[in-house]
Design an enzyme around this catalytic site. Sequence first.
Site, mmCIF file in Angstrom:
data_model
loop_
_atom_site.group_PDB
_atom_site.id
_atom_site.type_symbol
_atom_site.label_atom_id
_atom_site.label_comp_id
_atom_site.label_asym_id
_atom_site.label_seq_id
_atom_site.Cartn_x
_atom_site.Cartn_y
_atom_site.Cartn_z
ATOM 1 N N ASP A 8 6.933 -6.589 -9.136
ATOM 2 C CA ASP A 8 7.646 -7.869 -9.097
ATOM 3 C C ASP A 8 7.460 -8.400 -7.676
ATOM 4 O O ASP A 8 8.152 -7.975 -6.757
ATOM 5 C CB ASP A 8 9.125 -7.671 -9.420
ATOM 6 C CG ASP A 8 9.904 -8.973 -9.362
ATOM 7 O OD1 ASP A 8 9.344 -10.025 -9.724
ATOM 8 O OD2 ASP A 8 11.083 -8.941 -8.938
ATOM 9 N N GLU A 67 3.797 -9.716 -12.304
ATOM 10 C CA GLU A 67 4.321 -10.972 -12.827
ATOM 11 C C GLU A 67 3.455 -12.136 -12.356
ATOM 12 O O GLU A 67 3.020 -12.169 -11.205
ATOM 13 C CB GLU A 67 5.758 -11.162 -12.336
ATOM 14 C CG GLU A 67 6.469 -12.339 -12.962
ATOM 15 C CD GLU A 67 7.921 -12.403 -12.532
ATOM 16 O OE1 GLU A 67 8.757 -11.801 -13.220
ATOM 17 O OE2 GLU A 67 8.202 -13.038 -11.502
ATOM 18 N N ASP A 139 15.266 -5.840 -8.192
ATOM 19 C CA ASP A 139 13.815 -6.014 -8.014
ATOM 20 C C ASP A 139 13.038 -4.884 -8.679
ATOM 21 O O ASP A 139 11.991 -5.108 -9.289
ATOM 22 C CB ASP A 139 13.462 -6.099 -6.524
ATOM 23 C CG ASP A 139 14.078 -7.323 -5.871
ATOM 24 O OD1 ASP A 139 13.748 -8.439 -6.305
ATOM 25 O OD2 ASP A 139 14.896 -7.160 -4.947
#
Length: 190
Positions: A8, A67, A139
């Site tokens: 991420d 992502e 996160d």
Amino acid sequence: MSIILGIDPGSRVTGYGVIRQTGRHLEYLGSGAIRTQVEDLPTRLKRIYAGVTEIITQFQPDMFAIEQVFMAKNADSALKLGQARGTAIVAAVNHDLPVFEYAARLVKQTVVGIGSADKVQVQEMVTRILKLSDKPQTDAADALAIAITHAHSIQHSLHIANSVKMTETQEKMTALLKTRYSRGRFRLKI
């Protein structure tokens, strides 16, 4: 069996999550965050690269999932996010890892069932899916969700591949039956 590293990306905090996929079974291997406490962007990117490289060296993943960039309201933030993301991808490519990208909405849809899920919902579902005793930090949970999404994507692809194989086999059997029964007294109607 595959080890999947999910990332991420962020210019200040980059979450990571590592899982092992064996068939449909997912096993938690580790997660955390790479925190960059410095002000200048080049040094932050250097730390992200070093952190991702260290994680790759430690866990030896087979695949790298990250992502995709989303449209942010602030162009400067979007550019920094893109640079952080690119830095992580370069670390993966330098270790010859295949890179897979997933939209945030798809990750949330896959893990929570709702594309507009919030971070707390993602965190809760990741905890349940991986049967964790404690909730990972947000996160790290997002990164684990990305890894889970990739694992799900692999399973889905295998299912489709098996379906295609079945269809090809069925076509061959149908052709064989047509050939055999069209010559004899039995007729096969298809």
